[in-house]
Design an enzyme around this catalytic site. Structure first.
Site, mmCIF file in Angstrom:
data_model
loop_
_atom_site.group_PDB
_atom_site.id
_atom_site.type_symbol
_atom_site.label_atom_id
_atom_site.label_comp_id
_atom_site.label_asym_id
_atom_site.label_seq_id
_atom_site.Cartn_x
_atom_site.Cartn_y
_atom_site.Cartn_z
ATOM 1 N N ASN A 11 -18.653 -36.028 -30.580
ATOM 2 C CA ASN A 11 -17.993 -35.405 -31.719
ATOM 3 C C ASN A 11 -16.603 -36.045 -31.726
ATOM 4 O O ASN A 11 -15.741 -35.986 -31.115
ATOM 5 C CB ASN A 11 -17.500 -33.817 -31.248
ATOM 6 N N LYS A 13 -14.152 -35.688 -33.926
ATOM 7 C CA LYS A 13 -13.112 -34.950 -34.514
ATOM 8 C C LYS A 13 -12.284 -35.939 -35.583
ATOM 9 O O LYS A 13 -12.776 -36.725 -36.495
ATOM 10 C CB LYS A 13 -12.084 -34.621 -33.309
ATOM 11 N N HIS A 97 -17.577 -24.836 -34.110
ATOM 12 C CA HIS A 97 -16.667 -25.269 -32.956
ATOM 13 C C HIS A 97 -15.273 -24.589 -33.099
ATOM 14 O O HIS A 97 -15.003 -24.034 -34.100
ATOM 15 C CB HIS A 97 -16.471 -26.649 -33.542
ATOM 16 N N GLU A 99 -12.382 -25.182 -32.456
ATOM 17 C CA GLU A 99 -11.244 -25.451 -33.291
ATOM 18 C C GLU A 99 -11.454 -24.974 -34.865
ATOM 19 O O GLU A 99 -10.515 -24.623 -35.260
ATOM 20 C CB GLU A 99 -11.230 -26.903 -33.380
ATOM 21 N N GLU A 169 -19.084 -24.313 -25.026
ATOM 22 C CA GLU A 169 -17.787 -24.805 -24.792
ATOM 23 C C GLU A 169 -16.636 -23.950 -24.461
ATOM 24 O O GLU A 169 -16.368 -23.286 -25.477
ATOM 25 C CB GLU A 169 -17.329 -25.629 -26.040
ATOM 26 N N GLY A 175 -10.319 -30.702 -24.275
ATOM 27 C CA GLY A 175 -9.091 -31.569 -24.515
ATOM 28 C C GLY A 175 -8.043 -31.130 -23.296
ATOM 29 O O GLY A 175 -6.812 -31.901 -23.446
ATOM 30 N N SER A 215 -14.197 -31.400 -21.969
ATOM 31 C CA SER A 215 -13.755 -32.654 -21.219
ATOM 32 C C SER A 215 -14.781 -33.318 -20.350
ATOM 33 O O SER A 215 -14.529 -33.455 -19.018
ATOM 34 C CB SER A 215 -12.521 -32.053 -20.362
#
Length: 254
Positions: A11, A13, A97, A99, A169, A175, A215
């Site tokens: 991904n 992003k 996701h 985010e 996730e 991150g 990560s």
């Protein structure tokens, strides 16, 4: 129990210039080659889908999108439909996701609609789920998993489930450099698979890949992949460097 093929998706992003995206796609395609025992996909930003698709053409790397809209067409400024993604060469779309859930306020209902529309139109879906740090600290992660999986998958047919991949996730690991231990990942994946078994039966539970994201690095991949219910990885930062992403693919393939 059936053997599930390992799956590694990158991904990207909101990163890369056009030149960087083309070079990264070409380098990943070269590193993975035309034959691999791992399913591999890269998910560039929307504007780079077609050029990256050209860069990976002929390799074993598939193209994916980072999101998709739940309507097939219409007055939805800034959105992208499943048909557009398919025409751009996509096989996969990431849905739900964290985010998008936590930063952009995407609801469980919207995620369910996206899953249905994408699958109905012929895409395969990488469905993301996972708990925040606050939820884990309050020991609510299993409640979160159950709610997110049930809400996103409600109404799917057995055939549609064959084109669904789940990505766990933990939001606290995205991150941050923090990675769930292989034991934490296995515990989460096993719980999700148990819920799939209870809700949808043995066949779906045994054949649905569940990826780990958060990560992921070449160094952590082997330990994660050694667990029986960890079927691959959804890779963020490490997918922006071809050598590290290819190393993750190779580690996943054993």
């Amino acid at each position: 129990m059936p053997t599930r093929k390992k799956f590694v998706a990158g991904n990207w992003k909101m990163n890369t210039t056009l030149a960087e995206a083309k070079a990264l796609g070409a380098a990943v395609a070269k590193g993975v080659g035309t034959d691999t025992n791992v399913t591999v996909a890269v998910c560039p930003p929307f504007p780079w889908l077609v050029p990256v698709g050209e860069a990976i053409k002929g390799s074993a790397v598939a193209l994916g999108a980072q999101d998709v809209h739940y309507e097939k067409k219409g007055a939805f400024t800034g959105e992208v439909s499943p048909a557009m993604l398919l025409e751009a060469g996509c096989k996969y779309a990431i849905v739900g996701h964290s985010e998008r859930r936590h930063i952009l306020g995407e609801s469980e209902t919207a995620i369910n609609h996206k899953v249905h529309t994408a699958l109905e139109e012929g895409l395969s879906v990488i469905l993301c789920m996972g708990e925040t740090l606050a939820e884990r600290e309050r020991n609510l992660q299993e409640r979160v998993f159950q709610r997110q999986v049930f809400a996103a998958c409600a109404g799917l047919t057995d055939e549609q489930f064959q084109r669904l991949v789940i990505a766990y996730e933990p939001v606290w690991a995205i991150g941050t450099g923090k990675v769930a231990t292989p034991e934490q990942a296995q515990e989460a994946h096993a719980f999700v698979r148990t819920k799939l078994r209870q809700l949808y039966g043995d066949k779906i539970a045994d054949t649905t890949p569940i990826l780990y994201g958060g990560s992921v690095t070449p160094e952590t991949t082997a330990g994660l992949m050694s667990k029986p219910d960890v079927d691959g990885a959804l890779v963020g930062g490490a997918s922006l460097k071809a050598d590290s992403f290819v190393a993750i693919v190779k580690a996943a393939g054993g």
